[in-house]
Design a protein around this motif. Structure first.
Motif, PDB file in Angstrom:
ATOM      1  N   GLN A 192       0.847  -1.254   0.030  1.00  0.00           N
ATOM      2  CA  GLN A 192      -0.083  -0.043  -0.003  1.00  0.00           C
ATOM      3  C   GLN A 192       0.665   1.366   0.028  1.00  0.00           C
ATOM      4  O   GLN A 192       0.394   2.297  -0.864  1.00  0.00           O
ATOM      5  N   GLU A 193       2.093   1.203   0.747  1.00  0.00           N
ATOM      6  CA  GLU A 193       2.890   2.443   0.870  1.00  0.00           C
ATOM      7  C   GLU A 193       3.709   2.657  -0.733  1.00  0.00           C
ATOM      8  O   GLU A 193       3.620   3.721  -1.155  1.00  0.00           O
ATOM      9  N   ALA A 194       4.076   1.585  -1.169  1.00  0.00           N
ATOM     10  CA  ALA A 194       4.874   1.638  -2.531  1.00  0.00           C
ATOM     11  C   ALA A 194       4.018   2.057  -3.446  1.00  0.00           C
ATOM     12  O   ALA A 194       4.219   2.889  -4.343  1.00  0.00           O
ATOM     13  N   MET A 195       2.630   1.525  -3.476  1.00  0.00           N
ATOM     14  CA  MET A 195       1.638   1.958  -4.485  1.00  0.00           C
ATOM     15  C   MET A 195       1.502   3.466  -4.331  1.00  0.00           C
ATOM     16  O   MET A 195       1.278   4.078  -5.344  1.00  0.00           O
ATOM     17  N   ALA A 196       1.021   3.940  -3.051  1.00  0.00           N
ATOM     18  CA  ALA A 196       0.726   5.398  -3.005  1.00  0.00           C
ATOM     19  C   ALA A 196       1.837   6.198  -3.572  1.00  0.00           C
ATOM     20  O   ALA A 196       1.830   7.198  -3.993  1.00  0.00           O
ATOM     21  N   LEU A 229       2.822  20.708  -2.690  1.00  0.00           N
ATOM     22  CA  LEU A 229       2.880  20.681  -1.638  1.00  0.00           C
ATOM     23  C   LEU A 229       1.922  19.765  -0.892  1.00  0.00           C
ATOM     24  O   LEU A 229       2.131  19.087   0.144  1.00  0.00           O
ATOM     25  N   ILE A 230       0.723  19.526  -1.447  1.00  0.00           N
ATOM     26  CA  ILE A 230      -0.340  18.914  -0.975  1.00  0.00           C
ATOM     27  C   ILE A 230       0.007  17.375  -1.157  1.00  0.00           C
ATOM     28  O   ILE A 230       0.050  16.733  -0.181  1.00  0.00           O
ATOM     29  N   ALA A 231       0.465  17.025  -2.231  1.00  0.00           N
ATOM     30  CA  ALA A 231       0.882  15.642  -2.646  1.00  0.00           C
ATOM     31  C   ALA A 231       1.957  15.156  -1.650  1.00  0.00           C
ATOM     32  O   ALA A 231       1.839  14.225  -1.282  1.00  0.00           O
ATOM     33  N   TYR A 232       3.066  15.978  -1.850  1.00  0.00           N
ATOM     34  CA  TYR A 232       4.322  15.623  -0.822  1.00  0.00           C
ATOM     35  C   TYR A 232       4.154  15.658   0.570  1.00  0.00           C
ATOM     36  O   TYR A 232       4.846  15.099   1.186  1.00  0.00           O
ATOM     37  N   ALA A 233       3.123  16.528   1.092  1.00  0.00           N
ATOM     38  CA  ALA A 233       2.906  16.463   2.194  1.00  0.00           C
ATOM     39  C   ALA A 233       2.103  14.801   2.341  1.00  0.00           C
ATOM     40  O   ALA A 233       2.433  14.361   3.630  1.00  0.00           O
ATOM     41  N   GLY A 234       1.487  14.187   1.625  1.00  0.00           N
ATOM     42  CA  GLY A 234       0.789  12.886   1.632  1.00  0.00           C
ATOM     43  C   GLY A 234       2.008  11.973   1.854  1.00  0.00           C
ATOM     44  O   GLY A 234       2.139  10.996   2.580  1.00  0.00           O
ATOM     45  N   VAL A 235       3.103  12.118   0.927  1.00  0.00           N
ATOM     46  CA  VAL A 235       4.543  11.325   0.869  1.00  0.00           C
ATOM     47  C   VAL A 235       4.694  11.232   2.328  1.00  0.00           C
ATOM     48  O   VAL A 235       5.172  10.210   2.841  1.00  0.00           O
ATOM     49  N   TRP A 236       5.042  12.503   3.002  1.00  0.00           N
ATOM     50  CA  TRP A 236       5.508  12.565   4.059  1.00  0.00           C
ATOM     51  C   TRP A 236       4.743  11.906   5.252  1.00  0.00           C
ATOM     52  O   TRP A 236       5.333  10.959   6.194  1.00  0.00           O
ATOM     53  N   VAL A 237       3.493  11.760   5.114  1.00  0.00           N
ATOM     54  CA  VAL A 237       2.761  11.077   6.062  1.00  0.00           C
ATOM     55  C   VAL A 237       2.662   9.715   6.121  1.00  0.00           C
ATOM     56  O   VAL A 237       3.007   8.856   6.931  1.00  0.00           O
ATOM     57  N   ILE A 238       3.053   9.187   4.678  1.00  0.00           N
ATOM     58  CA  ILE A 238       3.180   7.825   4.480  1.00  0.00           C
ATOM     59  C   ILE A 238       4.464   7.331   4.864  1.00  0.00           C
ATOM     60  O   ILE A 238       4.660   6.285   5.526  1.00  0.00           O
ATOM     61  N   ALA A 280      12.826   6.090  -0.214  1.00  0.00           N
ATOM     62  CA  ALA A 280      13.718   6.524  -1.489  1.00  0.00           C
ATOM     63  C   ALA A 280      13.765   5.860  -2.743  1.00  0.00           C
ATOM     64  O   ALA A 280      13.818   6.462  -3.841  1.00  0.00           O
ATOM     65  N   LEU A 281      13.595   4.588  -2.708  1.00  0.00           N
ATOM     66  CA  LEU A 281      13.562   3.827  -3.940  1.00  0.00           C
ATOM     67  C   LEU A 281      12.035   3.897  -4.520  1.00  0.00           C
ATOM     68  O   LEU A 281      11.936   4.208  -5.674  1.00  0.00           O
ATOM     69  N   ALA A 282      10.968   4.236  -3.717  1.00  0.00           N
ATOM     70  CA  ALA A 282       9.855   4.182  -4.353  1.00  0.00           C
ATOM     71  C   ALA A 282       9.743   5.741  -4.922  1.00  0.00           C
ATOM     72  O   ALA A 282       9.122   5.847  -6.054  1.00  0.00           O
ATOM     73  N   GLY A 319      -2.300   9.716   3.499  1.00  0.00           N
ATOM     74  CA  GLY A 319      -1.457  10.020   2.485  1.00  0.00           C
ATOM     75  C   GLY A 319      -1.911  10.003   1.229  1.00  0.00           C
ATOM     76  O   GLY A 319      -1.590  10.899   0.469  1.00  0.00           O
ATOM     77  N   LEU A 320      -2.256   8.775   0.904  1.00  0.00           N
ATOM     78  CA  LEU A 320      -3.133   8.910  -0.360  1.00  0.00           C
ATOM     79  C   LEU A 320      -3.992   9.623  -0.667  1.00  0.00           C
ATOM     80  O   LEU A 320      -3.991  10.282  -1.788  1.00  0.00           O
ATOM     81  N   LEU A 321      -4.834   9.866   0.254  1.00  0.00           N
ATOM     82  CA  LEU A 321      -5.932  11.133  -0.142  1.00  0.00           C
ATOM     83  C   LEU A 321      -5.199  12.574  -0.379  1.00  0.00           C
ATOM     84  O   LEU A 321      -5.723  13.254  -1.321  1.00  0.00           O
ATOM     85  N   LEU A 322      -4.298  12.549   0.037  1.00  0.00           N
ATOM     86  CA  LEU A 322      -3.440  13.993   0.133  1.00  0.00           C
ATOM     87  C   LEU A 322      -2.742  13.921  -1.360  1.00  0.00           C
ATOM     88  O   LEU A 322      -2.997  14.834  -2.131  1.00  0.00           O
ATOM     89  N   ILE A 323      -2.374  12.710  -1.653  1.00  0.00           N
ATOM     90  CA  ILE A 323      -1.619  12.651  -2.943  1.00  0.00           C
ATOM     91  C   ILE A 323      -2.521  12.586  -4.195  1.00  0.00           C
ATOM     92  O   ILE A 323      -2.378  13.518  -5.238  1.00  0.00           O
ATOM     93  N   LEU A 324      -3.710  12.165  -3.843  1.00  0.00           N
ATOM     94  CA  LEU A 324      -4.859  12.203  -5.082  1.00  0.00           C
ATOM     95  C   LEU A 324      -5.382  13.437  -5.134  1.00  0.00           C
ATOM     96  O   LEU A 324      -5.792  13.975  -6.115  1.00  0.00           O
ATOM     97  N   ALA A 325      -5.516  14.277  -3.983  1.00  0.00           N
ATOM     98  CA  ALA A 325      -5.967  15.602  -3.996  1.00  0.00           C
ATOM     99  C   ALA A 325      -4.949  16.631  -4.780  1.00  0.00           C
ATOM    100  O   ALA A 325      -5.374  17.393  -5.706  1.00  0.00           O
ATOM    101  N   GLY A 326      -3.826  16.450  -4.741  1.00  0.00           N
ATOM    102  CA  GLY A 326      -2.642  17.192  -5.311  1.00  0.00           C
ATOM    103  C   GLY A 326      -2.681  16.822  -6.614  1.00  0.00           C
ATOM    104  O   GLY A 326      -2.550  17.784  -7.586  1.00  0.00           O
ATOM    105  N   LEU A 327      -2.939  15.496  -7.247  1.00  0.00           N
ATOM    106  CA  LEU A 327      -2.845  15.127  -8.637  1.00  0.00           C
ATOM    107  C   LEU A 327      -4.294  15.639  -9.174  1.00  0.00           C
ATOM    108  O   LEU A 327      -4.142  16.428 -10.208  1.00  0.00           O
ATOM    109  N   ALA A 328      -5.396  15.663  -8.524  1.00  0.00           N
ATOM    110  CA  ALA A 328      -6.654  16.196  -9.058  1.00  0.00           C
ATOM    111  C   ALA A 328      -6.647  17.657  -9.060  1.00  0.00           C
ATOM    112  O   ALA A 328      -6.914  18.178 -10.151  1.00  0.00           O
TER     113      ALA A 328
END
Length: 295
Positions: free
Chosen positions: A95-99, A129-138, A156-158, A273-282
């Motif tokens: 789930q983390e690698a996918m997100a 900023l929104i999406a990478y805030a999600g990255v930080w949470v994950i 780092a690999l992901a 984190g995934l919700l933040l990433i998807l919000a940033g992408l949207a």
């Protein structure tokens, strides 16, 4: 059936297959190493793509033209990108690698600034900023004020895989090769390299029919059929936006499959984190208003 309706069906088919990817990766990597999985999946995908190129009557073209591009493109995809991606899946929960992998579109927007001379808008920066805030949470698994990551190398690999994927598509923007021909040529370059790495690394080992089936599935569907379906969707649709938004359907299904099939508990940090990433992408992909033409 209208062109757009057919395109949406193709797009849904691709997204459905991509939704199984995280689960397939985690199952396959429970039996074999990332390099072994990469070699087997690349072999299957290369055979499938080759058969489709022959069916289209393009093999002569594929053998004669485009190899200069394939030399660098094949090193990036499949070799570098998938080896790094599989290594991330081997270390992190699926789930983390996918997100984290979903941030590649934002990575492309940022890399386009130095590579293509694009300019970042305020919306792009806010989306980042929104999406990478999600990255930080994950990455911190919810402990956002703690910089001691659970698996810093896996994170780092992901993220490196997203940079490789974005860089590949940016450099590939002016590729004149037909997509299917280009993909087959890339794998024709990548497969011998993966074979050499495997021979001088873990070697060829038999892990059983289940492991073989999982590797074949990854090569056949994630690298092969899903790619073909998505290309059909993009080429048939009247506006790319009609199918590009379908990709947002994949993460919830992926999380559900990881929970049901792999048995991964759904972490609240991953969901947040995934919700933040998807919000940033949207936000990044939200249609921009066009200014009226002036004399």
């Amino acid at each position: 059936m209208s062109q757009d309706r057919a395109a949406i069906l193709y797009g849904l088919g691709a997204v459905a297959l991509w939704s199984t990817v995280a689960t397939a990766f985690k199952l396959a990597l429970s039996w074999m190493s990332p390099l072994e999985l990469m070699w087997l999946a690349a072999l299957v995908s290369w055979l499938l793509m080759g058969a489709l190129v022959v069916a289209q009557g393009r093999m002569q073209q594929a053998l004669r033209y485009g190899w200069r591009t394939a030399l660098w493109a094949g090193l990036m995809n499949p070799v570098a990108y998938y080896l790094v991606l599989f290594a991330a899946y081997d270390r992190l929960p699926g789930q983390e690698a996918m997100a984290l992998n979903y941030t590649w579109a934002l990575a492309m927007a940022f890399l386009a600034v130095p590579l293509l001379g694009h300019q970042l808008t305020r919306r792009d920066m806010l989306a980042g900023l929104i999406a990478y805030a999600g990255v930080w949470v994950i990455a911190t698994r919810g402990q956002v004020f703690n910089v001691a990551f659970e698996d810093g190398l896996g994170v780092a690999l992901a993220l490196a895989s997203t940079l490789l994927w974005a860089l590949y598509w940016l450099l590939n923007a002016r590729d004149a090769r037909p997509p299917l021909v280009g993909q087959w040529q890339n794998f024709s370059v990548g497969l011998p390299i993966l074979t050499i790495l495997l021979l001088f690394g873990p070697g060829f080992q038999w892990h059983g029919m289940t492991a073989l089936a999982s590797g074949v599935y990854v090569g056949l569907f994630e690298m092969g059929i899903a790619f073909v379906l998505w290309q059909l969707a993009i080429h048939k649709v009247s506006r790319t936006a009609k199918v590009s938004t379908l990709i947002f359907l994949s993460p919830p299904v992926s999380l559900l499959l990881l929970y049901v099939v792999v048995g991964e508990p759904l972490l609240s940090s991953t969901l947040t984190g995934l919700l933040l990433i998807l919000a940033g992408l949207a936000l990044q992909q939200w249609p921009r208003k066009e200014l009226p033409a002036t004399d």
